[in-house]
Design an enzyme around this catalytic site. Structure first.
Site, mmCIF file in Angstrom:
data_model
loop_
_atom_site.group_PDB
_atom_site.id
_atom_site.type_symbol
_atom_site.label_atom_id
_atom_site.label_comp_id
_atom_site.label_asym_id
_atom_site.label_seq_id
_atom_site.Cartn_x
_atom_site.Cartn_y
_atom_site.Cartn_z
ATOM 1 N N HIS A 80 0.652 -1.424 0.272
ATOM 2 C CA HIS A 80 0.207 -0.280 -0.113
ATOM 3 C C HIS A 80 0.721 1.597 -0.494
ATOM 4 O O HIS A 80 1.925 1.541 0.277
ATOM 5 C CB HIS A 80 -1.124 0.104 1.041
ATOM 6 C CG HIS A 80 -1.004 -0.510 2.326
ATOM 7 N ND1 HIS A 80 -0.164 1.019 3.404
ATOM 8 C CD2 HIS A 80 -0.021 -0.964 2.433
ATOM 9 C CE1 HIS A 80 -0.014 1.088 4.186
ATOM 10 N NE2 HIS A 80 0.608 -0.019 4.757
ATOM 11 N N ASP A 82 0.149 4.381 1.073
ATOM 12 C CA ASP A 82 -0.712 5.279 1.516
ATOM 13 C C ASP A 82 -0.065 4.964 3.779
ATOM 14 O O ASP A 82 1.032 4.017 3.275
ATOM 15 C CB ASP A 82 -2.124 5.187 1.995
ATOM 16 C CG ASP A 82 -2.584 3.852 2.194
ATOM 17 O OD1 ASP A 82 -2.397 2.767 2.161
ATOM 18 O OD2 ASP A 82 -3.223 3.859 4.150
ATOM 19 N N ASP A 142 6.171 0.917 6.350
ATOM 20 C CA ASP A 142 4.948 0.643 6.362
ATOM 21 C C ASP A 142 3.793 1.696 5.187
ATOM 22 O O ASP A 142 3.628 3.049 5.466
ATOM 23 C CB ASP A 142 4.329 0.856 7.823
ATOM 24 C CG ASP A 142 3.097 0.328 7.843
ATOM 25 O OD1 ASP A 142 2.609 -0.667 6.657
ATOM 26 O OD2 ASP A 142 2.177 0.495 8.674
ATOM 27 N N GLU A 176 -4.899 1.282 2.652
ATOM 28 C CA GLU A 176 -5.133 0.616 3.468
ATOM 29 C C GLU A 176 -5.573 1.050 4.974
ATOM 30 O O GLU A 176 -5.632 0.427 5.817
ATOM 31 C CB GLU A 176 -3.597 -0.126 3.304
ATOM 32 C CG GLU A 176 -3.491 -1.658 4.139
ATOM 33 C CD GLU A 176 -3.430 -1.430 5.762
ATOM 34 O OE1 GLU A 176 -3.231 -2.749 6.126
ATOM 35 O OE2 GLU A 176 -2.845 -0.256 6.066
ATOM 36 N N GLU A 177 -4.371 1.910 5.930
ATOM 37 C CA GLU A 177 -4.480 2.551 7.076
ATOM 38 C C GLU A 177 -6.236 2.808 7.379
ATOM 39 O O GLU A 177 -5.870 2.968 7.707
ATOM 40 C CB GLU A 177 -3.668 3.621 7.237
ATOM 41 C CG GLU A 177 -2.111 2.970 6.849
ATOM 42 C CD GLU A 177 -1.509 1.986 7.636
ATOM 43 O OE1 GLU A 177 -2.336 1.544 8.247
ATOM 44 O OE2 GLU A 177 -0.299 1.981 7.504
ATOM 45 N N ASP A 199 3.522 -6.176 3.111
ATOM 46 C CA ASP A 199 2.794 -5.691 5.031
ATOM 47 C C ASP A 199 3.434 -6.046 6.235
ATOM 48 O O ASP A 199 2.674 -5.292 6.714
ATOM 49 C CB ASP A 199 1.964 -4.875 4.287
ATOM 50 C CG ASP A 199 1.431 -3.518 5.482
ATOM 51 O OD1 ASP A 199 1.754 -2.673 5.092
ATOM 52 O OD2 ASP A 199 -0.248 -3.767 4.908
ATOM 53 N N HIS A 381 3.523 3.572 11.857
ATOM 54 C CA HIS A 381 2.184 3.875 12.362
ATOM 55 C C HIS A 381 3.472 5.204 13.625
ATOM 56 O O HIS A 381 2.328 5.939 14.552
ATOM 57 C CB HIS A 381 1.440 3.675 12.975
ATOM 58 C CG HIS A 381 1.073 2.842 12.405
ATOM 59 N ND1 HIS A 381 -0.841 2.267 12.055
ATOM 60 C CD2 HIS A 381 0.826 2.279 11.048
ATOM 61 C CE1 HIS A 381 -0.342 1.890 11.254
ATOM 62 N NE2 HIS A 381 0.420 1.777 10.496
HETATM 63 ZN ZN LIG Z 1 0.816 -0.985 6.232
#
Ligand SMILES: [Zn+2]
Length: 408
Positions: A80, A82, A142, A176-177, A199, A381
């Site tokens: 992903h 994003d 990520d 995705e997030e 991921d 994150h």
């Molecule tokens: Zn991810």
């Protein structure tokens, strides 16, 4: 050939943060990376490169180069584009540092210290080069590590046609997030028989089990009366909601559970004496226990209605996603290939049950068996997110190994 690290450093500098707003894509800036990837795939000589201008998905194919008549499955790889809304992804300034075991002062101002005291697992990384942030943003490994690793694999295969492979299908997804990664995906265009989301976390990680998930929206109707004259008349929805919560098993809460233990989680509460709403989520890896948890929740509301009168407690329940294991178990060879690929690269695969959901889980239920493999990154994150530089190269090599094994 561009180094995986250089590729990764270019991608993380592009702000692709997604937002919880229900739009597809949630933010227009994700198109900046999508366009760049589209151009780079075309320049490499990938086939059927396609940017979905409406929903921001990038698709590409690397055609099979096996001798005519050789049957091999079409293998997909997804990552992903994003980054999480949890921490800013604007103006990411990645730095490569040699980790000596000493604290790393991320911003140089003592505010954010990456330290082995907080992250004891870093002991195994002493002597390695790490890509870190300057403390003002997340890193975006990520999942730009996944994006870079897949892109590096594509460039390697397209410049080294002597590496034999079947049809390969690539897809880079938005959002995705914020749970929208597969909302507008076109699996027909993607064209894979099975796939892998790239991921996951540290090297060797392999995930094909996740929670079964449901939301339970509870509405409690009370009766508000002036407290001075409320005796035998008032029904305080706040206290009624607390009473409902007290019926749920106290230990089955995210604060007290791990591994395969499921839970009930009151995530948000609003209201006053007159009316209260509570957003619950319900989770369990085991489908039977999951169904039992949902039933128990509904029964608790029914019990309360018997006490306070019909309509006092209302439950709106909906399933969110299911454990992909049910679907993957019919195709365990997909997991075995990835595990063998890691072993061939000298890594012992580690299977971890995900305490959440993945795009791969949704894809598996859409008919594309799709476990998740590692990217090599840590601390997603977060301002403390980092990735060892060797992991970027290694995961790209694991992907190539998966491709080789799939063509055998
Ligand atoms: Zn991810």
């Amino acid at each position: 050939m561009e180094d995986v690290l250089d590729r990764f450093l270019r991608y993380v500098k592009i702000d692709t943060q997604s937002e919880e707003n229900g739009l597809h894509p949630s933010t227009g800036k994700q198109f900046v990376l999508a366009r760049l990837l589209t151009e780079e795939l075309k320049a490499m000589g990938a086939d059927q490169v396609y940017l979905d201008e409406e929903f921001c998905y990038v698709y590409a194919v690397i055609p099979s180069n096996l001798p005519e008549g050789t049957a091999a499955p079409a293998v997909g790889f997804l990552a992903h584009m994003d980054t999480s809304p949890a921490v800013s992804g604007a103006e990411v300034k990645p730095r490569v540092v040699r980790f000596t075991g000493e604290d790393v002062d991320l911003g140089g101002d003592g505010k954010y210290i990456l330290s082995m005291r907080d992250f004891p697992f870093m002991k195994s990384l002493i002597g390695e080069e790490l890509v870190v942030t300057d403390g003002s943003t997340l890193l975006g490994a990520d999942d730009k590590a996944g994006v870079a690793e897949i892109m590096a694999m594509a460039e390697t295969l397209l410049t080294n046609p002597e590496i034999r492979h079947g049809k390969l299908c690539l897809c880079f997804t938005p959002d995705e997030e914020v749970g929208g990664g597969t909302a507008k995906i076109d699996l027909k265009r993607f064209g894979a028989d099975f796939g892998y989301t790239v991921d996951g976390g540290p090297l060797g990680g392999m995930e094909y089990e996740n929670f079964n998930a449901a939301s339970g929206f509870l509405t409690v109707r009370g009766r508000s009366i002036h407290p001075g004259s409320a005796k035998n008349t008032m029904r305080n929805a706040l206290l009624m909601a607390m009473e409902f919560q007290s019926l749920l098993p106290a230990a089955q809460d995210p604060m007290y559970t791990e591994g395969y233990e499921g839970f009930y989680h009151p995530d948000e509460i609003h209201g006053a004496c007159d009316c209260v709403t509570v957003d619950y989520i319900i989770r369990d890896h085991d489908r039977a226990k999951f169904e039992a948890k949902k039933l128990f929740f509904k029964n608790a509301a029914a019990f309360m209605n018997e006490k306070y009168g019909e309509g006092s407690f209302k439950v709106d329940m909906a399933d969110s996603y299911y454990n992909m294991r049910e679907k993957i178990e019919e195709h365990m060879e997909v997991v075995r290939i990835a595990e063998q690929a890691m072993r061939n690269r000298g890594l012992e695969p580690k299977t971890i049950p995900i305490r959440g959901g993945t795009d791969g889980a949704r894809l598996s239920y859409m008919g594309l068996p799709c476990p998740n493999i590692c990217t090599g990154g840590f601390g997603f994150h977060s301002r403390f997110e980092f990735i060892p530089t060797f992991a970027l190269t290694e995961v790209s090599n694991i992907i190539i190994e998966i491709i080789k094994l799939s063509a055998e």
